[in-house]
Scaffold this active site. Structure first.
Site, PDB file in Angstrom:
ATOM      1  N   GLU A 218     -12.311  -9.336  -5.365  1.00  0.00           N
ATOM      2  CA  GLU A 218     -10.870  -9.437  -5.145  1.00  0.00           C
ATOM      3  C   GLU A 218     -10.473 -10.761  -4.514  1.00  0.00           C
ATOM      4  O   GLU A 218      -9.340 -10.933  -4.084  1.00  0.00           O
ATOM      5  CB  GLU A 218     -10.343  -8.241  -4.347  1.00  0.00           C
ATOM      6  CG  GLU A 218     -11.084  -7.954  -3.059  1.00  0.00           C
ATOM      7  CD  GLU A 218     -10.567  -6.717  -2.336  1.00  0.00           C
ATOM      8  OE1 GLU A 218      -9.492  -6.206  -2.659  1.00  0.00           O
ATOM      9  OE2 GLU A 218     -11.270  -6.262  -1.412  1.00  0.00           O
TER      10      GLU A 218
ATOM     11  N   HIS B 181       0.807  -1.219   0.000  1.00  0.00           N
ATOM     12  CA  HIS B 181       0.000   0.000   0.000  1.00  0.00           C
ATOM     13  C   HIS B 181       0.831   1.256   0.000  1.00  0.00           C
ATOM     14  O   HIS B 181       0.396   2.304  -0.446  1.00  0.00           O
ATOM     15  CB  HIS B 181      -0.995  -0.024   1.159  1.00  0.00           C
ATOM     16  CG  HIS B 181      -2.160  -0.880   0.850  1.00  0.00           C
ATOM     17  ND1 HIS B 181      -2.205  -2.207   1.189  1.00  0.00           N
ATOM     18  CD2 HIS B 181      -3.272  -0.636   0.125  1.00  0.00           C
ATOM     19  CE1 HIS B 181      -3.322  -2.724   0.727  1.00  0.00           C
ATOM     20  NE2 HIS B 181      -3.984  -1.799   0.083  1.00  0.00           N
TER      21      HIS B 181
ATOM     22  N   ASP C 239      -5.431  -7.728  -4.758  1.00  0.00           N
ATOM     23  CA  ASP C 239      -5.697  -8.895  -3.913  1.00  0.00           C
ATOM     24  C   ASP C 239      -6.085 -10.108  -4.742  1.00  0.00           C
ATOM     25  O   ASP C 239      -5.749 -11.235  -4.378  1.00  0.00           O
ATOM     26  CB  ASP C 239      -6.792  -8.570  -2.883  1.00  0.00           C
ATOM     27  CG  ASP C 239      -6.221  -7.811  -1.707  1.00  0.00           C
ATOM     28  OD1 ASP C 239      -5.150  -8.212  -1.220  1.00  0.00           O
ATOM     29  OD2 ASP C 239      -6.817  -6.804  -1.283  1.00  0.00           O
TER      30      ASP C 239
ATOM     31  N   CYS D 169     -10.413  -1.564 -10.204  1.00  0.00           N
ATOM     32  CA  CYS D 169      -9.807  -0.490  -9.415  1.00  0.00           C
ATOM     33  C   CYS D 169      -8.453  -0.905  -8.847  1.00  0.00           C
ATOM     34  O   CYS D 169      -7.794  -0.123  -8.175  1.00  0.00           O
ATOM     35  CB  CYS D 169     -10.738  -0.023  -8.304  1.00  0.00           C
ATOM     36  SG  CYS D 169     -11.081  -1.295  -7.089  1.00  0.00           S
TER      37      CYS D 169
HETATM   38  C1  PEP Z   1      -7.147  -4.451  -4.675  1.00  0.00           C
HETATM   39  O1  PEP Z   1      -6.995  -5.381  -3.889  1.00  0.00           O
HETATM   40  O2  PEP Z   1      -6.917  -4.560  -5.910  1.00  0.00           O
HETATM   41  C2  PEP Z   1      -7.612  -3.139  -4.216  1.00  0.00           C
HETATM   42  C3  PEP Z   1      -7.947  -2.194  -5.057  1.00  0.00           C
HETATM   43  O3  PEP Z   1      -7.633  -2.915  -2.862  1.00  0.00           O
HETATM   44  P1  PEP Z   1      -6.329  -2.688  -1.974  1.00  0.00           P
HETATM   45  O4  PEP Z   1      -5.157  -2.541  -2.894  1.00  0.00           O
HETATM   46  O5  PEP Z   1      -6.562  -1.476  -1.152  1.00  0.00           O
HETATM   47  O6  PEP Z   1      -6.276  -3.932  -1.160  1.00  0.00           O
HETATM   48 MG    MG Z   2      -7.801  -5.202  -1.903  1.00  0.00          MG
END
Ligand code: PEP
Ligand code: MG
Length: 548
Positions: free
Chosen positions: A429, A188, A453, A500
């Site tokens: 995800e 992240h 994910d 996303c």
């Molecule tokens: C993902 O898992 O692709 C997502 C957009 O959520 P995060 O990266 O915050 O886990």
């Molecule tokens: Mg995610």
């Protein structure tokens, strides 16, 4: 000049002073003192302040999360008065004639180690509490504010690693680039760097000492290199390249205001990912059609305690109003795994990525979930808010969410509090969600595929583990097939599906996503115009004829 190689998580060139960020600035020095009584008086004053803070936290928690969850602060207050703890601190100060900071840190360490070694589960959990309480006293003794500014001028931040909670607290105007010694390109922190649109490297073996700190640096996000003390030649070359990149960016600005439509008339929604309302400026500058993923957990990560309904309401309302009728998809709390908040008091887990996170926390702690839902429903009266639920694996979870949402609405009705009717969608995800996406599609208004994910769980590769970066392959056919399947199932049920996760911004796949019929791509604000350019230049019919 010295050159270090790392892995790039975002391209671009940054030139500026390097600032080495050491987490353990709390690190306590052992200093000899002469006035023991004065030292103990400092301890007493710090304890008094700690007790005051804890009382405040208790009151707040009582209101927001109920008595059962508030008691933790009572436990901390009791620990402050614990005879053994106090005697230990006093004894170290008196017998060693040292500063109270050292005595508190040493006592905290000793006690938490002792608790951690106990058989009893309850006592083992107290280890974290002792550490917490000691850190609180140390912070007060150091006179630190809540957020320590790292630098006073825009700098290249070099750190061992940065947790998401630390990254969100950095003053973004002061960060030209991140370079971390550890960390994975899928973490992240890397995502945050992309959202900020700044060059960043991870896994860069450079020393965190005075040979780097304060020196001039150049980060090249293209090659994954950092130059420390660059020579004249490199400096001139990089300055020139930086200017060229700026020109390229300016050129892209001419695409502002254009519709996202292919040469053969296929439309796609290009939305932005954000983590903070401060990112709204970037969203506007890059002409996003909406917000496709507002990672609301960053609101929680920035705070020392649960954000209240009112605090959240103001943030969501501001996002809705600023976007003026454009869709703002706010994802409910996705805490857990690498995104840890101390005040959630989560237990240690062997496999946090497979553990207590996201919707699992919300469904088992409905009081936390309801606070957020109330804020979201209320704010949706001020614009086009959509709610998105993370880490869904089953219909059962959706049913439970629907029940909680009904309770929230009934409560708002009873209080005559106005609210809107936001769209509600889910993230796809997990492989489970992808495989039952035909069933899930009947229950929700939209899908958004979280490829970060989805890749981790499908390929069984920990996205946080830098050693596995080469195995973390979001281009794997298993992932691409799942995306195609999810989009198809969404369309069969008459709903839309977007992406996303970070893969949405992969320009080598834009054509493929259009061919699959992906309805929306939500990407870091800085990626919107480059993708618009590709969309405008693509003929989907021709692409399919060539590739399918
Ligand atoms: C993902 O898992 O692709 C997502 C957009 O959520 P995060 O990266 O915050 O886990
Ligand atoms: Mg995610």
């Amino acid at each position: 000049m010295r050159i270090y190689n790392g892995k790039s998580v975002f391209s671009g060139i940054a030139i500026g002073k390097i600032c080495v960020y050491k987490k353990d600035e709390q690190q306590v020095k052992r200093v000899k003192i002469s006035d023991i009584e004065e030292e103990l008086a400092r301890f007493a004053a710090a304890k008094e302040e700690a007790a005051r803070q804890l009382q405040e936290l208790y009151n707040k928690a009582l209101k927001e999360v109920g008595e059962a969850n508030a008691t933790i602060f009572e436990v901390h207050q009791m620990m402050l008065e614990d005879v053994d703890y106090n005697e230990s601190v006093e004894n170290i100060v008196r017998s060693q004639e040292v500063n109270v900071e050292y005595a508190v840190a040493a006592t905290g360490d000793n006690f938490s180690r002792m608790f951690a070694a106990m058989d009893d589960d309850y006592m083992r959990e107290r280890a974290a509490d002792v550490r917490d309480i000691s850190e609180r006293i140390l912070t007060i003794l150091n006179g630190d504010g809540e957020h320590r500014a790292v630098t006073e001028e825009p700098s290249i931040i070099v750190a061992d690693d940065l947790a998401p909670s630390e990254t969100v607290q950095l003053d973004k105007d002061m960060v030209l680039s991140f370079v971390t010694v550890h960390g994975s390109t899928n973490s992240h922190t890397a995502i945050l760097a992309r959202m900020m649109g700044i060059p960043a490297l991870v896994n860069t073996a450079l020393p965190m000492d005075e040979t780097v700190d304060g020196k001039l640096g150049i980060v090249d996000g293209g090659t994954g290199r950092i130059y420390v003390d660059p020579d004249e030649k490199i400096l001139a070359e990089m300055t020139k390249r930086q200017q060229e990149e700026l020109k390229k960016k300016e050129l892209l600005q001419t695409l502002k205001g254009r519709e996202n439509v292919t040469l053969d008339g296929q439309k796609v929604m290009l939305y932005a990912n954000i983590g903070n309302i401060k990112d709204l400026a970037m969203v506007m500058q890059n002409d996003a059609e909406g917000i496709g993923l507002f990672r609301s957990e960053f609101i929680y990560l920035e705070k020392e305690d649960y954000p209240t309904e009112e605090e959240q309401f103001q943030i969501y309302k501001q996002a809705a109003e600023t976007m003026a009728g454009k869709r703002v998809i706010i994802r409910t709390l996705d805490i857990g795994a690498d995104k840890q908040c101390d005040y959630f008091e989560m237990e240690h887990e062997e496999n946090p990525a497979l553990g207590y996170r996201a919707i699992r926390i919300c469904l088992t702690r409905p009081e936390v979930f309801k606070t957020q839902l109330r804020a979201l429903f209320r704010a949706s009266a001020f614009g086009k808010i959509a709610i998105m639920y993370p880490m869904i694996t089953s219909i059962k979870e959706i049913r439970r969410i629907q029940e909680i949402v009904s309770e929230v609405k009934a409560e708002l009705d009873a209080q005559k509090t106005p609210y809107g009717e936001p769209e509600q969608g889910i993230m796809i995800e997990t492989p489970a969600a992808a495989l039952v996406s035909d069933l899930l599609a009947r229950e929700v208004d939209f899908f958004s595929i979280g490829t970060n994910d989805l890749t981790q769980y499908t390929l069984a590769v920990d996205r946080q583990n830098p050693k596995l970066d080469e195995f973390y392959d979001p281009h794997h056919p298993a992932i691409l097939r799942m995306i195609a399947m999810v989009v198809e199932n969404a369309h069969k049920a008459g709903i839309w599906a977007g992406i996303c996760g970070e893969l949405g911004a992969d320009q080598t796949l834009t054509g493929e996503f259009l061919a699959m019929g992906v309805d929306e791509l939500s990407v870091a604000p800085g990626s919107i115009l480059p993708i618009r350019k590709i969309v405008l230049e693509t003929n989907v019919g021709e692409y399919k004829a060539r590739h399918h």
